[in-house]
Design a protein around this motif. Structure first.
Motif, short mmCIF file in Angstrom:
data_model
loop_
_atom_site.label_atom_id
_atom_site.label_comp_id
_atom_site.label_asym_id
_atom_site.label_seq_id
_atom_site.Cartn_x
_atom_site.Cartn_y
_atom_site.Cartn_z
N HIS A 53 24.86 -60.60 32.84
CA HIS A 53 25.24 -60.54 31.43
C HIS A 53 24.06 -60.66 30.48
O HIS A 53 23.04 -61.26 30.81
N TYR A 54 24.25 -60.09 29.28
CA TYR A 54 23.32 -60.30 28.19
C TYR A 54 23.94 -61.25 27.18
O TYR A 54 25.15 -61.27 27.00
N CYS A 55 23.09 -62.03 26.51
CA CYS A 55 23.54 -62.90 25.43
C CYS A 55 22.74 -62.60 24.17
O CYS A 55 21.53 -62.38 24.23
N LEU A 56 23.44 -62.62 23.03
CA LEU A 56 22.82 -62.29 21.74
C LEU A 56 22.59 -63.55 20.91
O LEU A 56 23.51 -64.34 20.71
N ASN A 57 21.35 -63.72 20.47
CA ASN A 57 20.99 -64.83 19.60
C ASN A 57 20.36 -64.32 18.31
O ASN A 57 19.74 -63.26 18.30
N VAL A 58 20.49 -65.12 17.25
CA VAL A 58 19.80 -64.86 16.00
C VAL A 58 18.68 -65.87 15.87
O VAL A 58 18.94 -67.08 15.83
N VAL A 59 17.44 -65.40 15.85
CA VAL A 59 16.30 -66.30 15.74
C VAL A 59 16.26 -66.91 14.34
O VAL A 59 16.51 -66.23 13.34
N CYS A 60 15.97 -68.21 14.28
CA CYS A 60 15.93 -68.93 13.00
C CYS A 60 14.54 -69.51 12.75
O CYS A 60 13.70 -69.53 13.65
N GLY A 61 14.36 -70.01 11.56
CA GLY A 61 13.15 -70.75 11.23
C GLY A 61 11.91 -69.88 11.11
O GLY A 61 11.96 -68.67 11.35
N ASN A 105 40.51 -60.35 24.28
CA ASN A 105 39.50 -60.52 25.33
C ASN A 105 38.34 -59.52 25.26
O ASN A 105 37.52 -59.46 26.16
N LEU A 106 38.29 -58.74 24.19
CA LEU A 106 37.20 -57.77 24.06
C LEU A 106 35.85 -58.45 23.85
O LEU A 106 34.85 -58.06 24.45
N ALA A 107 35.81 -59.48 23.02
CA ALA A 107 34.52 -60.03 22.60
C ALA A 107 34.57 -61.54 22.40
O ALA A 107 33.77 -62.08 21.64
N LYS A 147 30.82 -61.10 26.97
CA LYS A 147 31.82 -60.09 26.63
C LYS A 147 31.43 -59.31 25.38
O LYS A 147 31.57 -58.09 25.31
N LEU A 148 30.94 -60.02 24.37
CA LEU A 148 30.67 -59.33 23.11
C LEU A 148 29.47 -58.40 23.23
O LEU A 148 29.46 -57.32 22.61
N THR A 149 28.47 -58.78 24.03
CA THR A 149 27.34 -57.86 24.18
C THR A 149 27.79 -56.59 24.91
O THR A 149 27.36 -55.50 24.57
N GLN A 150 28.69 -56.74 25.87
CA GLN A 150 29.19 -55.56 26.58
C GLN A 150 30.04 -54.69 25.64
O GLN A 150 29.87 -53.47 25.59
N ALA A 151 30.92 -55.33 24.87
CA ALA A 151 31.79 -54.59 23.96
C ALA A 151 30.97 -53.83 22.91
O ALA A 151 31.29 -52.71 22.55
N PHE A 152 29.88 -54.45 22.43
CA PHE A 152 29.07 -53.85 21.38
C PHE A 152 27.92 -53.01 21.95
O PHE A 152 27.16 -52.42 21.20
#
Length: 201
Positions: free
Chosen positions: A87-95, A129-131, A136-141
DNA sequence: GGGAAGATGTTCT
DNA sequence: GAACATCTTCCCT
């Protein structure tokens, strides 16, 4: 990219604040991804903060490596990593640049482009269950390792703010993070109270 | 509806 | 070799 009706682009400063604050304040807003000529849109309903100090669960806690180096960039880019060989996971970098802190997007409510999301996730029968989970959300998107480092204000992955949500903030539940061992006691998980698209109870 | 197992790449020990 | 910010399938109640 077609941005959601009435939505506004966040200022760069939005991502340069404390990570737990960004994790909390991004709830309810839009995640948009350009995929096969269409804009896939979801509403962010669950996040987790991974801090640059005193957080052994954070990938950046043991210094910079090839894998986690985008986490050390300036806030406002996407950090996408591969986990469990699947799986892939999506993060938003901060700071500011050099800190190594990010917000994991754990679940979104699908808003637009549901047909495409279902094509990306064959076998899923319902929309809930799509996202409703980070993998799941990285796959859906259609988000993959190629999106690592994408600038969220110019790239194919973007965040847009919903003025209604800014005026009328959702009730947020704070909880312990999911699926980790080290640092699991910290209250760094945030989700919209009562929302049916949460990954776990 | 719930628990166990398996998938399987990259990083770290 | 073990761990890992997970998900699906299979089997049981």
């Amino acid at each position: 990219m077609r941005k959601p009706r009435g939505s506004i682009k966040p200022q760069r400063n939005f991502f340069l604040r404390d990570t737990t604050l960004v994790a909390r304040e991004i709830l309810g807003h839009y995640l948009c991804v350009e995929s096969s000529g269409k804009t896939l849109t979801g509403r962010i309903v669950e996040t987790e903060a991974y801090m640059f100090r005193d957080d052994p669960a954070c990938h950046a806690s043991r210094g910079m490596t090839d894998r986690n180096c985008t986490m050390f960039e300036r806030g406002g880019v996407a950090y996408v990593y591969f986990i469990y060989g699947v799986h892939y996971c999506l993060n938003v970098v901060c700071g500011p640049a050099g800190e190594g802190t990010a917000v994991l997007i754990r679940s979104v409510k699908p808003i637009d482009g549901l047909d495409e999301m279902h094509r990306n996730r064959p076998g899923i029968k319902d929309d809930v269950n799509l996202a409703n989970g980070p993998g799941k959300l990285t796959q859906a998107f259609g988000i993959t390792g190629e999106d690592n480092g994408t600038d969220l204000s110019t790239g194919r992955i973007r965040i847009f703010l919903d003025p209604d949500v800014m005026r009328n903030k959702p009730e947020v539940v704070v909880a312990k993070r999911v699926g980790i061992v080290k640092g699991s006691e910290k209250p760094f998980r945030f989700y919209i109270k009562g929302n049916p698209y949460i990954s776990r109870k």
